[in-house]
Design an enzyme around this catalytic site. Sequence first.
Site, short mmCIF file in Angstrom:
data_model
loop_
_atom_site.label_atom_id
_atom_site.label_comp_id
_atom_site.label_asym_id
_atom_site.label_seq_id
_atom_site.Cartn_x
_atom_site.Cartn_y
_atom_site.Cartn_z
NE ARG A 224 -4.27 -1.63 0.28
CZ ARG A 224 -4.24 -2.81 -0.80
NH1 ARG A 224 -3.48 -2.64 -1.58
NH2 ARG A 224 -5.44 -2.97 -0.84
CG HIS A 272 -3.65 -0.17 -6.37
ND1 HIS A 272 -4.23 0.18 -4.91
CD2 HIS A 272 -4.02 -1.25 -6.36
CE1 HIS A 272 -3.86 -0.84 -4.12
NE2 HIS A 272 -4.58 -1.78 -5.15
P1 NDP Z 1 -2.11 -11.67 4.32
O1 NDP Z 1 -2.44 -11.71 5.60
O2 NDP Z 1 -2.05 -13.04 4.20
O3 NDP Z 1 -0.38 -11.99 4.89
C1 NDP Z 1 0.35 -10.38 5.60
C2 NDP Z 1 1.53 -10.83 5.53
O4 NDP Z 1 2.29 -9.78 6.41
C3 NDP Z 1 1.86 -11.95 6.61
O5 NDP Z 1 2.50 -13.33 6.24
C4 NDP Z 1 1.89 -11.57 7.76
O6 NDP Z 1 2.07 -12.40 8.96
C5 NDP Z 1 2.38 -10.07 7.38
N1 NDP Z 1 3.00 -8.79 8.37
C6 NDP Z 1 1.32 -8.53 8.73
N2 NDP Z 1 1.69 -7.41 9.94
C7 NDP Z 1 2.90 -7.43 10.07
C8 NDP Z 1 4.19 -6.70 10.53
N3 NDP Z 1 3.92 -5.59 11.42
N4 NDP Z 1 5.39 -6.83 10.35
C9 NDP Z 1 5.76 -8.68 10.15
N5 NDP Z 1 4.99 -8.90 9.18
C10 NDP Z 1 3.39 -8.61 8.99
O7 NDP Z 1 -2.25 -10.93 3.02
P2 NDP Z 1 -2.52 -11.59 1.48
O8 NDP Z 1 -0.90 -12.03 1.05
O9 NDP Z 1 -3.18 -11.69 0.86
O10 NDP Z 1 -1.76 -10.05 0.67
C11 NDP Z 1 -1.13 -8.57 1.15
C12 NDP Z 1 -0.90 -7.17 0.85
O11 NDP Z 1 -0.54 -7.23 -0.20
C13 NDP Z 1 -2.70 -7.08 1.53
O12 NDP Z 1 -2.76 -6.28 2.57
C14 NDP Z 1 -2.15 -6.07 0.25
O13 NDP Z 1 -1.63 -4.70 0.83
C15 NDP Z 1 -1.97 -6.04 -0.67
N6 NDP Z 1 -1.83 -6.34 -2.16
C16 NDP Z 1 -1.98 -5.48 -2.94
C17 NDP Z 1 -2.59 -5.73 -4.21
C18 NDP Z 1 -1.80 -4.44 -5.93
O14 NDP Z 1 -2.43 -4.79 -6.72
N7 NDP Z 1 -0.87 -3.80 -5.13
C19 NDP Z 1 -3.37 -6.65 -4.16
C20 NDP Z 1 -3.88 -7.38 -3.34
C21 NDP Z 1 -3.28 -7.02 -2.33
P3 NDP Z 1 1.61 -13.16 9.87
O15 NDP Z 1 2.23 -14.44 8.58
O16 NDP Z 1 2.82 -13.44 11.05
O17 NDP Z 1 1.06 -13.41 9.87
C1 OXD Z 2 -6.27 -6.03 -3.24
C2 OXD Z 2 -5.72 -4.72 -3.72
O1 OXD Z 2 -6.41 -5.26 -1.98
O2 OXD Z 2 -6.43 -4.52 -5.01
O3 OXD Z 2 -6.75 -6.82 -3.24
O4 OXD Z 2 -4.69 -3.91 -4.07
#
Ligand code: NDP
Ligand code: OXD
Length: 309
Positions: A224, A272
């Site tokens: 983000r 994005h």
């Molecule tokens: P998940 O919830 O499956 O995974 C999140 C990961 O981040 C987990 O490994 C989690 O750790 C880790 N995490 C969260 N907080 C922290 C922290 N404070 N310190 C270290 N690690 C942390 O999310 P997704 O993989 O599905 O998606 C991740 C992000 O990708 C979304 O939230 C979104 O912001 C972004 N995204 C962007 C898109 C785009 O088009 N640019 C499209 C889709 C998503 P743990 O394993 O320990 O819980």
């Molecule tokens: C998502 C994105 O969070 O598109 O799926 O950014």
Amino acid sequence: MILLHIGDPARGRLWRDLMPRLVPGLTVRQWPDDAGDLGAVRFVAGWAPPAGLLARLPALEAVFSVGAGIDHIDLAEVPANVPVVRMIDTELAEAVAEYVCLAVLALHRDLPGYAAAQARRDWAPVHRLTTTKRRVGVMGLGQIGRAVLARLAPFGFPLAGWSRSPTKIPGVTCHAGDAERAEFLAACDILICLLPLTDETRGILDARLFAGLPQGARLVNAGRGGHLVQADLLAALESGRLSAAMLDVTDPEPLPPGDPLWTDPRILITPHVAGTTDPERGAEAIAANIARHIAGQPMEGVVPRDRGY
Ligand code: NDP
Ligand code: OXD
């Protein structure tokens, strides 16, 4: 049974036709033009519910994000007994993985520098590093971070990852938490941010973090815009601490025309688009969750409120 769709009206029209076939008895309405009786709305789905709307929905049973992230939903506005459900979709994860491969290869093979050289009509080859010597690290080892690592593995980059809780991924050196952050960063020639945006991760891509990366490291932010302190990125590029970046997300979005990120030759920007949920797959995922909810079964992707992602 009413689902109120918030966002792209074209997707709303598709869902209006498609979702009743997936969940008999479900009617899809579009905010704000065709919202109907708000008192009858049981489900909200889309991107960001406008401020104050959820408080006007006394029959609300669940809020569905059309994206994997939920940071665009103000959790303070969602009643404590109403689940917030994120999108879990393998195709979305694969789309982000495809994008990140593009970004990593572009930065690995010095594309921003060659694009700038092309603008100057300058034939200026630079030394090519083998992938085995370019270390790549992923912040966020969730559904998407793991898909990205699986796609990067065949290229031969040494791979590392960082998450909140300890985990193991074959072929990836995994680190967890603040205690292992410095060790992780020191081994990232290309750093990829795929974290969710939370109070803990807002502004995480800042001068302090960049100082922990190898000199001349490269950055990909597909998490983000709020993860990145944009002024710190520009300063790090200026000092040579970082050498290039590819950003799919900015704060704000759209990025204002006058923003200096646009014109920095070391930065590639996309609007994005790394992963956008396919409207039909999104409808199917939400319909499946509504069916589970009606049957009294747990839904997939319910966000723990205390964790915020
Ligand atoms: P998940 O919830 O499956 O995974 C999140 C990961 O981040 C987990 O490994 C989690 O750790 C880790 N995490 C969260 N907080 C922290 C922290 N404070 N310190 C270290 N690690 C942390 O999310 P997704 O993989 O599905 O998606 C991740 C992000 O990708 C979304 O939230 C979104 O912001 C972004 N995204 C962007 C898109 C785009 O088009 N640019 C499209 C889709 C998503 P743990 O394993 O320990 O819980
Ligand atoms: C998502 C994105 O969070 O598109 O799926 O950014």
